[in-house]
Design an enzyme around this catalytic site. Sequence first.
Site, short mmCIF file in Angstrom:
data_model
loop_
_atom_site.label_atom_id
_atom_site.label_comp_id
_atom_site.label_asym_id
_atom_site.label_seq_id
_atom_site.Cartn_x
_atom_site.Cartn_y
_atom_site.Cartn_z
N VAL A 1 -6.51 3.06 0.43
CA VAL A 1 -5.56 4.02 1.24
C VAL A 1 -5.24 5.25 0.93
O VAL A 1 -5.91 6.53 1.54
CB VAL A 1 -4.14 3.14 2.23
CG1 VAL A 1 -3.65 3.98 3.33
CG2 VAL A 1 -5.26 1.46 2.15
N THR B 1 1.07 -0.83 4.44
CA THR B 1 1.46 -2.05 5.78
C THR B 1 3.08 -2.55 4.87
O THR B 1 2.76 -3.37 3.92
CB THR B 1 0.09 -3.18 5.65
OG1 THR B 1 -1.44 -2.68 5.32
CG2 THR B 1 0.70 -3.65 7.05
N PHE C 1 -6.35 1.87 10.07
CA PHE C 1 -6.85 0.55 9.86
C PHE C 1 -8.74 0.38 9.54
O PHE C 1 -10.15 0.49 10.37
CB PHE C 1 -6.96 0.66 11.80
CG PHE C 1 -6.45 0.83 12.31
CD1 PHE C 1 -5.67 -0.96 12.97
CD2 PHE C 1 -6.05 2.00 12.61
CE1 PHE C 1 -4.75 -1.38 13.58
CE2 PHE C 1 -4.62 1.50 13.91
CZ PHE C 1 -3.98 0.09 14.06
N GLU D 1 -12.76 -0.75 3.85
CA GLU D 1 -13.38 -0.44 2.35
C GLU D 1 -15.12 0.04 2.39
O GLU D 1 -15.32 -0.89 3.57
CB GLU D 1 -12.74 -1.15 0.82
CG GLU D 1 -11.59 -1.46 0.96
CD GLU D 1 -11.25 -2.35 -0.19
OE1 GLU D 1 -12.32 -2.50 -0.75
OE2 GLU D 1 -10.18 -2.24 -0.08
N PHE E 1 -17.96 -9.10 14.13
CA PHE E 1 -17.48 -9.75 13.15
C PHE E 1 -17.09 -11.14 13.69
O PHE E 1 -16.50 -12.35 13.32
CB PHE E 1 -15.89 -9.36 13.42
CG PHE E 1 -15.38 -8.32 12.36
CD1 PHE E 1 -16.08 -7.34 12.41
CD2 PHE E 1 -14.48 -8.71 10.68
CE1 PHE E 1 -15.13 -6.55 10.81
CE2 PHE E 1 -14.01 -8.26 9.77
CZ PHE E 1 -14.88 -6.92 10.11
N ALA F 1 -21.40 -15.51 10.65
CA ALA F 1 -20.98 -17.09 9.89
C ALA F 1 -21.23 -16.93 8.18
O ALA F 1 -22.25 -16.53 8.04
CB ALA F 1 -21.63 -18.08 10.49
N CYS G 1 -6.63 -7.74 2.17
CA CYS G 1 -6.13 -7.34 3.66
C CYS G 1 -5.71 -8.69 4.50
O CYS G 1 -5.19 -9.53 5.10
CB CYS G 1 -6.51 -6.08 4.88
SG CYS G 1 -6.16 -5.17 4.25
N LYS H 1 -17.81 -8.06 -0.32
CA LYS H 1 -18.28 -7.01 0.31
C LYS H 1 -18.94 -6.22 0.18
O LYS H 1 -18.75 -5.42 -1.31
CB LYS H 1 -17.77 -6.58 1.70
CG LYS H 1 -16.56 -5.56 1.71
CD LYS H 1 -16.44 -5.39 3.47
CE LYS H 1 -15.61 -3.86 3.35
NZ LYS H 1 -15.43 -3.51 4.59
N ARG I 1 -10.92 -7.96 -4.95
CA ARG I 1 -9.25 -9.04 -4.79
C ARG I 1 -9.32 -10.11 -3.87
O ARG I 1 -10.88 -9.07 -2.90
CB ARG I 1 -8.61 -7.88 -4.04
CG ARG I 1 -8.11 -7.02 -4.82
CD ARG I 1 -6.84 -6.31 -4.77
NE ARG I 1 -7.78 -4.88 -3.38
CZ ARG I 1 -6.83 -3.81 -2.96
NH1 ARG I 1 -5.76 -3.79 -2.23
NH2 ARG I 1 -8.00 -2.57 -2.51
C1 UDX Z 1 -10.84 -4.75 7.24
C2 UDX Z 1 -10.12 -4.68 8.33
O1 UDX Z 1 -11.82 -4.64 9.13
C3 UDX Z 1 -9.44 -3.48 8.41
O2 UDX Z 1 -9.66 -2.30 9.82
C4 UDX Z 1 -8.35 -3.07 7.87
O3 UDX Z 1 -7.86 -1.58 7.71
C5 UDX Z 1 -8.72 -3.92 6.59
O4 UDX Z 1 -9.10 -4.91 6.40
P1 UDX Z 1 -11.86 -4.79 4.81
O5 UDX Z 1 -10.66 -5.84 4.63
O6 UDX Z 1 -12.15 -3.52 4.01
O7 UDX Z 1 -11.11 -4.22 6.52
O8 UDX Z 1 -13.39 -5.35 5.41
P2 UDX Z 1 -13.94 -5.90 6.54
O9 UDX Z 1 -15.40 -5.25 6.84
O10 UDX Z 1 -13.04 -6.17 7.55
O11 UDX Z 1 -13.72 -7.22 5.83
C6 UDX Z 1 -13.02 -8.17 5.07
C7 UDX Z 1 -14.19 -9.61 5.51
O12 UDX Z 1 -14.98 -10.59 6.24
C8 UDX Z 1 -15.48 -9.46 4.16
O13 UDX Z 1 -15.10 -10.64 2.98
C9 UDX Z 1 -16.14 -9.27 5.08
O14 UDX Z 1 -18.20 -9.78 4.66
C10 UDX Z 1 -16.12 -10.63 6.09
N1 UDX Z 1 -16.51 -10.65 7.21
C11 UDX Z 1 -17.07 -9.55 7.94
C12 UDX Z 1 -17.22 -11.93 7.61
O15 UDX Z 1 -17.28 -12.81 6.64
N2 UDX Z 1 -17.64 -11.76 8.91
C13 UDX Z 1 -18.58 -11.13 9.98
O16 UDX Z 1 -18.94 -10.91 10.71
C14 UDX Z 1 -17.41 -9.46 9.20
#
Ligand code: UDX
Length: 487
Positions: free
Chosen positions: A11, A122, A155, A158, A255, A258, A266, A327, A334
């Site tokens: 951040v 946060t 928000f 990564e 989002f 599956a 986060c 991802k 983490r």
């Molecule tokens: C998240 C929030 O999106 C962000 O707004 C906040 O500030 C921090 O947390 P981040 O953790 O970087 O961001 O990743 P994000 O893109 O949200 O993905 C989170 C996880 O969900 C990943 O492991 C991703 O693979 C998974 N995911 C995402 C799914 O399994 N399915 C989806 O449809 C979307």
Amino acid sequence: MRVSVIGLGYVGLVTAACLAEWGHRVTGVEAKPERLAKLRRGQLPFHEPGLDDLVRRLRPTGRLRFASADKPAYAVRSADVVITAVGTHDGNGGWQTATMLDCLTSIVPHMRSDAVLVCRSTLPPELIARLRGFVGALREKAGKPMIPVLLNPEFTREGAAVHDFMDPERIVFGIVHDPQETGVEIVKSLYDRASAPMLVQSAIDAAFAKLGANLFLATKISFANELAQLCEAYGANVQNVVAAMAYDGRIGGRFLSAGIGFGGSCLPNQVAMTARAAQAMNLPADLFDAVYQVNRRQRQIFVEKLERLVEGPLRGKRVGLLGLTFKPGTDDLRDAPSLAIAAALLAEGATVVAYDPMPTARALAVATLPGLIIADSAEEALTGADAAGLVTEWPEFTAFDWAHAARLMRTPVLVDGRNALDPEQLAGAGFRYDSFGRPQAGQVTAMPLEAVDNVVASPLFVLDPALDGAAASVDGMQPAPQERQPA
Ligand code: UDX
């Protein structure tokens, strides 16, 4: 404007570099000597697309410099705005506020009386309630007047953090203390290059705006995962189902992918901590508990799918894992599902050989998980494998030559934890392949009769006698024309 950013993690470093890019004079302040030394050598402590370019370009301009947290007076005394971005999660589903309180204790007494303190980390709601008093006491002890204190939750995702900072969807400020609203005006002008709406709220509302967004995103993912289970049982394809749902503006399609579920610093933490806090207050948190449990379960389902495809126990089998990071686009491990999956496979007696395009993630994974073997390429991870698992949908894996992969493996078996590959293409390459909530190749996408029989046999289900025995000929049960199997 002169800005000091305290804490140069995901951040803080993004905030510092992007504000410098917008023309502010930014001092990034870091407590860890190795991280500071690295930054001063022009190296990034983690991978974030676009960030190294910014840092490399901005340091010579003098608009971005790095200072040690050991000299707090030097780091913050000339700043108009001081932004804290130190970590507040313990990485284990709990808060840790010691770093934040130490940081405030060292910097607040040295801040100018017309400067603004902005917390971008946060914070737990309990700390927000005490923040004004804590900062006030530090100022009083230093014999200086109180300063405006604001929250400014981030928000950022990564892997897209630079884009999210420069072109945000909204900017939220929460007022902890700002009686004249001078702080809000100064901080708004810090962001005047962004075109997003700026919302000014109470501190607790702003904190919940961030928490609510993350809880909702996590809920969407667990919803999609539970829906995928139903789709799988009834022979539906969750991707087609979500594609149709997405046309409903109230739902949206994002989002809802599956797979093995969410990881990272986060979402899992915030769901776990919220459920825990609600429990402590005797508030119901059934939904958040379920979101968390569904997410954990997906990792186990992945292992069970592998077992099913290899048709037996995994003991003695060699499993190639593609992807370690939580991802694509990051080297962050983490709460990465890969680690839990690899640990479960190792516990079952499998040999696990993993590859990730990020060298830093490979090095950390092997140090974290004794027994894990790290390969230097996807080919190496797959060579001689009895089964493979796609854990992170890096582009190099989705674009992989799977026919070549099938020849490298002892038995071409693959579980796709991200629904990232095409079942027909994988079957064509010779794979026994499974994913989440999608029919296997060649499976007609109509409700299988076993599903009807299972449900009808259940004492919970009462079938209209007129339909008994006729389920397979109901129109809605027919496959889509293009998906019918050739006669
Ligand atoms: C998240 C929030 O999106 C962000 O707004 C906040 O500030 C921090 O947390 P981040 O953790 O970087 O961001 O990743 P994000 O893109 O949200 O993905 C989170 C996880 O969900 C990943 O492991 C991703 O693979 C998974 N995911 C995402 C799914 O399994 N399915 C989806 O449809 C979307």
